[in-house]
Write a protein that holds these residues in place. Structure first.
Motif, PDB file in Angstrom:
ATOM      1  N   ASP A 119      -6.324   2.049  -1.137  1.00 41.59           N
ATOM      2  CA  ASP A 119      -4.969   1.725  -1.577  1.00 41.59           C
ATOM      3  C   ASP A 119      -4.792   0.223  -1.759  1.00 41.59           C
ATOM      4  O   ASP A 119      -3.685  -0.290  -1.711  1.00 41.59           O
ATOM      5  CB  ASP A 119      -3.932   2.264  -0.583  1.00 41.59           C
ATOM      6  N   HIS A 176      -2.922   4.876   5.871  1.00 38.54           N
ATOM      7  CA  HIS A 176      -3.488   4.762   4.522  1.00 38.54           C
ATOM      8  C   HIS A 176      -3.429   6.124   3.832  1.00 38.54           C
ATOM      9  O   HIS A 176      -3.698   7.153   4.446  1.00 38.54           O
ATOM     10  CB  HIS A 176      -4.931   4.283   4.586  1.00 38.54           C
ATOM     11  N   GLY A 221       0.790  -1.220   0.000  1.00 42.96           N
ATOM     12  CA  GLY A 221       0.000   0.000   0.000  1.00 42.96           C
ATOM     13  C   GLY A 221       0.824   1.272   0.000  1.00 42.96           C
ATOM     14  O   GLY A 221       0.293   2.349  -0.181  1.00 42.96           O
ATOM     15  N   GLY A 258      -7.936   9.277   4.105  1.00 45.27           N
ATOM     16  CA  GLY A 258      -7.159   8.105   4.483  1.00 45.27           C
ATOM     17  C   GLY A 258      -6.968   7.936   5.977  1.00 45.27           C
ATOM     18  O   GLY A 258      -6.388   6.941   6.417  1.00 45.27           O
TER      19      GLY A 258
END
Length: 495
Positions: free
Chosen positions: A428, A405, A82, A373
């Motif tokens: 992601d 994230h 990610g 995120g």
């Protein structure tokens, strides 16, 4: 709102975006049977390169030969799922030693919302191969909208990883090595599913199964309630036929004037009490009557200045619920309020709040996930009404927040029995598991010094292409089901 721009990347945003996925590689006409894909069968026949996490992208043989020639013991760096970018043509291969169970499956069209159905096979079970039941709604391509369906599914033959849990008998090995089986019953829909949730009403006759209802929020603005009890029963009764009448909705809610993505059944109202929220910021309550019908209160709850993205009933209060919105707020409501306005309003993000999860074990904790995120945990005991009232939301401080994230959070859910474990899905292409009880001491700081920007609370990272929604199985400890481009059913050795 402009959440349906044709220029947006397909499936790149959270489920609220409503973008239709490209058709998956399949026959032109979907059928009722999905296909399990064993993660470790020899299924990669393309020229795409597969690499292990932690590898620099080159074939193992080439990298190892170079390292031997240079007599170096250390690799070029740490691969972080990610975060580290893959080269074109590269994909990630999971490390089988980190999973207790791992299976992938695909359906005729992507199913970007689903729910798990409690079954009568027992709680806290750890026997393999495992069996579970789910319900999901498809998101077919616009040109094939009539192919959409509500899929009632049974997953069986879910074996554990080779070598997991020590030795076993030859008979057990034979059972556990069997291929997984996916059975499904299809209920036709004329619109794509934005979100689906399940509710069960216990039967007064102990010998009969509970009544299982689904609420499906569709792109058509309608909310459809189906009784899928006969569909579930048919899996275990060979030869059972589902009549067209049994696949018709038992109720169609037409109160909403725009589509929505927020829906939740109350666990504290056995007969059935449903919340639905839409892109106009309106929330409606639908209640099942003593006669088995449904009545929707036409007076909406109002307060959000933008779309309602997620909604959840309190796990301990009969009349209280929370809602999350693209206006960046979480609001707490009481259905007994005559004003239909929120009791508490808190600004928790400068971006859309996509999802929330109310802890069932520590019920003053609420987790949230946002478009930027970041996901966070909030202590509701610290949320107080503003002196003198007023419509402007108050500010709240998070108990914990994580910006690991770098894409939008699409799903978040507390572990059903461990109040420190949280599962998170993000744009992601990852599903992450977190342990909030972990604290980083000085010795651990030294050990993790080479891994930048990775919180010590991060337990596990699972690669899930176009990850959208996840749920813990309430009866199989540690088992997770997640969906995106396909379904993943897995259990890690860390949870």
């Amino acid at each position: 709102m402009s959440k349906r721009s044709a220029d947006e990347e397909k499936l790149a945003g959270p489920l609220k975006g409503g973008d239709r996925p490209d058709a998956m590689e399949m026959d032109d006409k979907p059928n009722d049977m999905g296909e399990f894909e064993d993660e470790f069968e020899d299924e990669f026949e393309s020229e795409d390169e597969i690499i292990e996490a932690g590898v620099d992208g080159r074939p193992d043989a080439e990298r190892e030969a170079e390292e031997a020639a240079m007599d170096v013991d250390s690799g070029p760096g740490t691969f972080i799922v990610g975060r580290t970018k893959l080269d074109p043509g590269q994909t990630l291969s999971p490390d089988p030693t980190t999973y207790r169970m791992l299976h992938n499956l695909s359906t005729p069209w992507p199913c970007l919302s689903f729910d798990i159905v409690r079954d009568g096979l027992g709680d806290n079970r750890s026997v393999y191969p495992a069996t579970m039941y789910t319900v999901s709604g498809t998101q077919a391509d616009y040109s094939k909208a009539n192919d959409n369906a509500l899929l009632v599914m049974k997953f069986s033959g879910l074996s554990k990883m080779d070598g997991e849990d020590g030795e076993s008998s030859d008979e057990e090995d034979e059972d556990e090595d069997a291929d997984p089986i996916l059975e499904s019953k299809s209920i036709p829909l004329t619109s794509t599913t934005n979100r689906v949730r399940v509710h069960q009403t216990p039967s007064q006759d102990p010998s009969r199964p509970p009544t299982t209802l689904t609420a499906t929020m569709t792109e058509s603005t309608q909310v459809l309630i189906h009784d899928i009890t006969p569909h579930l029963a048919s899996f275990d009764t060979p030869g059972t036929l589902i009549t067209p009448q049994q696949s018709k909705p038992v109720c169609t809610i037409r109160a909403h004037k725009s589509e929505g993505y927020a829906v939740d059944w109350s666990s504290r109202h056995p007969a059935g009490k449903l919340l639905t929220g839409d892109n106009d910021g309106l929330i409606y309550v639908t209640t099942r009557t003593d006669g088995g019908g449904f009545v929707t209160d036409t007076r909406p709850f109002q307060g959000h200045t933008s779309s309602v993205e997620d909604i959840q009933w309190s796990p301990v209060e009969d009349s209280v619920f929370a809602s999350a919105s693209s206006d960046g707020t979480v609001r707490i409501w009481d259905v007994r309020s005559k004003s239909r306005s929120p009791a508490l309003s808190m600004q928790i993000s400068a971006t859309d709040v996509n999802v929330i999860s109310w802890s069932g074990k520590t019920t003053h904790l609420l987790a949230s996930g946002a478009d930027d995120g970041e996901w966070a945990v909030w202590d509701l005991r610290q949320w107080k009404p503003k002196p003198g009232g007023g419509s402007k939301p108050g500010k709240a401080d998070a108990v914990a927040s994580f910006n690991y994230h770098k894409e939008q959070i699409t799903s978040v859910e507390w572990h059903p029995t461990d109040d420190s474990i949280v599962a998170v899905a993000a744009g992601d292409n990852t599903v992450t598991l977190w342990d909030l009880a972990v604290e980083l001491d000085d010795e651990e700081s030294k050990d993790t010094a080479g891994v930048q920007d990775v919180p010590p609370q991060l337990l596990f990272v699972h690669y899930q292409k176009l990850a959208k929604e996840l749920h813990w199985h309430p009866q199989i400890p540690g088992a997770l089901v997640a969906t995106g481009e396909e379904f993943s059913v897995f259990r890690t050795i860390s949870v």
